[in-house]
Structures are given as structure tokens and as C-alpha cells.
Design a protein around this motif. Structure first.
Motif, PDB file in Angstrom:
ATOM      1  N   HIS A  92       0.837  -1.196   0.000  1.00  0.00           N
ATOM      2  CA  HIS A  92       0.000   0.000   0.000  1.00  0.00           C
ATOM      3  C   HIS A  92       0.867   1.238   0.000  1.00  0.00           C
ATOM      4  CE1 HIS A  92       0.187  -2.058   3.859  1.00  0.00           C
ATOM      5  NE2 HIS A  92      -0.689  -2.878   3.355  1.00  0.00           N
ATOM      6  N   SER A  93       0.611   2.062  -0.990  1.00  0.00           N
ATOM      7  CA  SER A  93       1.321   3.325  -1.019  1.00  0.00           C
ATOM      8  C   SER A  93       0.319   4.394  -1.396  1.00  0.00           C
ATOM      9  CB  SER A  93       2.441   3.276  -2.054  1.00  0.00           C
ATOM     10  OG  SER A  93       1.891   2.955  -3.303  1.00  0.00           O
TER      11      SER A  93
ATOM     12  N   ALA B  72      -2.338   9.200   9.124  1.00  0.00           N
ATOM     13  CA  ALA B  72      -2.875   7.839   9.260  1.00  0.00           C
ATOM     14  C   ALA B  72      -4.380   7.869   9.537  1.00  0.00           C
ATOM     15  CB  ALA B  72      -2.137   7.104  10.376  1.00  0.00           C
TER      16      ALA B  72
ATOM     17  N   PHE C 175       1.206   8.871   6.911  1.00  0.00           N
ATOM     18  CA  PHE C 175       1.138   7.454   6.525  1.00  0.00           C
ATOM     19  C   PHE C 175       2.418   6.967   5.859  1.00  0.00           C
ATOM     20  CE2 PHE C 175      -0.162   4.120   3.445  1.00  0.00           C
ATOM     21  CZ  PHE C 175      -0.674   3.184   4.331  1.00  0.00           C
ATOM     22  N   THR C 176       2.933   7.798   4.917  1.00  0.00           N
ATOM     23  CA  THR C 176       4.118   7.352   4.161  1.00  0.00           C
ATOM     24  C   THR C 176       5.378   7.321   5.030  1.00  0.00           C
ATOM     25  OG1 THR C 176       4.260   9.634   3.407  1.00  0.00           O
ATOM     26  CG2 THR C 176       3.392   8.034   1.836  1.00  0.00           C
TER      27      THR C 176
ATOM     28  N   GLU D 193       3.534  -0.822  10.474  1.00  0.00           N
ATOM     29  CA  GLU D 193       2.580   0.177  10.988  1.00  0.00           C
ATOM     30  C   GLU D 193       1.546   0.511   9.918  1.00  0.00           C
ATOM     31  OE1 GLU D 193       5.888   2.205  14.003  1.00  0.00           O
ATOM     32  OE2 GLU D 193       5.497   3.124  12.046  1.00  0.00           O
ATOM     33  N   ARG D 194       2.027   0.626   8.664  1.00  0.00           N
ATOM     34  CA  ARG D 194       1.086   0.906   7.560  1.00  0.00           C
ATOM     35  C   ARG D 194       0.074  -0.229   7.409  1.00  0.00           C
ATOM     36  NH1 ARG D 194       5.483   3.359   4.370  1.00  0.00           N
ATOM     37  NH2 ARG D 194       5.852   1.387   3.337  1.00  0.00           N
ATOM     38  N   GLN D 195       0.572  -1.468   7.596  1.00  0.00           N
ATOM     39  CA  GLN D 195      -0.301  -2.640   7.494  1.00  0.00           C
ATOM     40  C   GLN D 195      -1.460  -2.535   8.488  1.00  0.00           C
ATOM     41  OE1 GLN D 195      -0.897  -4.872   5.364  1.00  0.00           O
ATOM     42  NE2 GLN D 195       0.446  -6.599   5.737  1.00  0.00           N
TER      43      GLN D 195
END
Ligand SMILES: Nc1ncnc2c1ncn2[C@@H]1O[C@H](COP(=O)(O)OP(=O)(O)OP(=O)(O)O)[C@@H](O)[C@H]1O
Length: 258
Positions: A85-86, A93, A136-137, A143-145
């Protein structure tokens, strides 16, 4: 409610990767998809989600063909957590989680106060509330997951499909995600996930689909499918499946024999 996958073929252009595959996912099920790299798990998930056109067969939700269901309705039925995911934009977030509620909103409406409350609740449930204001990036892969799982939960879907949800998570967070998925299935949400870790399928209980290199799929209860013989066939090396007891709890370990 059930998702019926009926004799589907999926792939790219005229090249099919998965052929004549059928299974049913009921609400409350946990169904783990396993198999070697490149066998077609992601392709299958994208096809079920309608992100790739089916080459053959049908996906039915409670008897209605996926093609006849509007995208908005579909989003309220199935949440999707992709493998990578990008986002090109520097969203916080919390904003990414709130995007999950857009499935229920009209084109020009903004998330309501209750959407914000829910987003915070979902992030708290997954112990990621501390990331709410972070970009988010700039979060780690793991953490993004977790943020993406929170986004799927915001949709309040009947089913969630997750492509390798534990892939970039540390040991503790892998367990946390599996525990959360089990809780969600106990609450009646149908879970379909891919994993490269057979032990994760044993921990989830439920059912498994195991693809072997020729693309043949074995499916059924985890203990019947993830046998030493079948795992060897799938991964091309001997695998020990060991039943054990730990403080009166049955545990199953799965180890390649090298
Ligand atoms: N966009 C694409 N165009 C053409 N072929 C593709 C495309 N994406 C994947 N493939 C091919 O489709 C096959 C299945 O890929 P897929 O990513 O579905 O496998 P997978 O089982 O999910 O693998 P992994 O476990 O490594 O994630 C592979 O041979 C891959 O090279």
C-alpha cells in the motif's frame, strides 16, 4: 451471507494463472490461502475483489453476481487489505482510516463526527491510536499494514480479504493481528487471508486452501489440508507437522526439514 466462488479462472490478458477454482466463504469463517510464490493467490484475491476481470466463472454474493452489485454496495460488503500500500499524498494515518468510511458517503460529503469517533475507536482496538497524527508514508511497513486493516474495519464489512496481512509485522504484531482476525470472525465477519506461514492457519483454526505448483487447489478444514504430505507437495521439501501441548493447550508447529 456467503461469497460463492464458482469455477473461476483468473489471470492477465489471455494467460490464466488460476483455473477452475471454487470455494465458499461464509460470515464467521476464517479461510487461509497458502501456496508457493507466484501460484496466483494475489491474482485470485484481486479477481474476487473485481480489480481484475474474471477470465471465467462467477463470484456470487448471496446468490447475486458480483457484476450486478454497485461498487458502493460492494464496499460495504467486502473490505480489502492489499499486499502493498502506497499513497502519493502525505495523508495522516487517521485520514487513511477515515477513507474506509467513504464507502458509505456520497461523492461530496465529508466524514461526520461519528466517523471520526469510529476511526479513533478502530485505531484504539488495533493499538495504533498513537499513529493517528503521523504521516502514513512515514510509518514503517508493519505500521502501515495495521492502518490498512483499520481502514478496512471502518467499512464495517461483512467480509475482509487480506493479502499477507502479517508479512511485514514483527513477532508480537503478527500474533496481535491474528488474534484480532479471530475476534472479528467470532463477531461474524468472514475473513479470507493469504499467508506463507502454515502455523498461522493452524492458529486461526478454520479452513485452508493450499495451492500446489501446478495450480491445483486443495481445500477443507486446516488440519485435513495442511498435512505433511500436502505441504511437501506444495513447497517441494519435507515438512514436519508436530502436535504438542502447552499448559493444557493443543499447539501445532510446522517446520521445514532442512
Ligand atoms: N500485472 C501482471 N501481469 C502479468 N502477469 C502477472 C501480473 N502480476 C502477476 N503476474 C504473474 O501471475 C502469477 C501469479 O502472481 P501472484 O502475485 O498472483 O502470485 P502469488 O501466489 O500471490 O505470489 P506471492 O506468494 O509471491 O505473493 C505470477 O507468475 C506473476 O508473475
Amino acid at each position: 451471507m456467503e461469497i460463492e466462488i464458482k469455477c473461476i479462472a483468473c489471470g492477465y490478458g489471455k494467460h490464466s494463472v488460476v483455473n477452475n477454482f471454487s470455494t465458499t466463504i461464509n460470515q464467521g469463517d476464517i479461510l487461509c490461502f497458502l501456496g508457493p510464490n507466484g501460484v496466483g493467490k494475489t491474482t485470485l484475491f484481486k479477481s474476487i475483489m473485481g480489480l481484475l476481470p474474471l477470465l471465467d466463472g462467477q463470484v456470487l454474493i448471496d446468490g447475486t453476481d458480483l457484476k450486478k452489485i454497485s461498487r458502493k454496495k460492494f464496499a460495504s460488503l467486502i473490505g480489502y487489505v492489499p499486499q502493498t500500500h502506497s499513497t502519493p499524498f502525505a495523508f495522516q494515518a487517521l485520514d487513511v482510516v477515515l477513507m474506509g468510511s467513504t464507502a458509505r458517503l456520497n461523492a461530496f460529503s465529508n466524514p461526520s463526527k461519528s466517523d471520526y469517533i469510529k476511526a479513533h475507536e478502530v485505531m484504539e482496538q488495533l493499538s495504533i491510536e498513537r499513529f493517528a497524527d503521523k504521516i502514513f508514508t512515514e510509518l514503517s511497513g508493519g505500521e502501515r499494514q495495521m492502518v490498512m486493516i483499520a481502514r478496512a474495519l471502518m467499512q464495517e464489512p461483512a467480509f475482509i480479504m487480506l493479502d499477507e496481512p502479517t508479512a511485514s509485522l514483527d513477532f508480537g504484531n503478527q500474533a496481535k493481528v491474528l488474534k484480532e482476525l479471530k475476534t472479528l470472525s467470532n463477531q461474524g465477519i468472514g475473513i479470507a487471508m493469504t499467508t506463507h506461514v502454515p502455523e498461522h492457519a493452524f492458529l486461526c483454526g478454520g479452513k485452508a486452501v493450499l495451492f500446489t505448483p501446478g495450480g491445483h487447489a486443495l481445500s477443507g478444514p486446516v488440519k485435513e489440508i495442511l498435512t505433511e504430505k500436502n505441504l511437501e507437495k506444495a513447497y517441494g521439501l519435507p515438512v514436519a507437522v508436530i502436535e504438542d501441548r502447552w499448559h493444557n493447550r493443543k499447539m501445532i508447529h510446522c517446520t521445514p526439514v532442512i
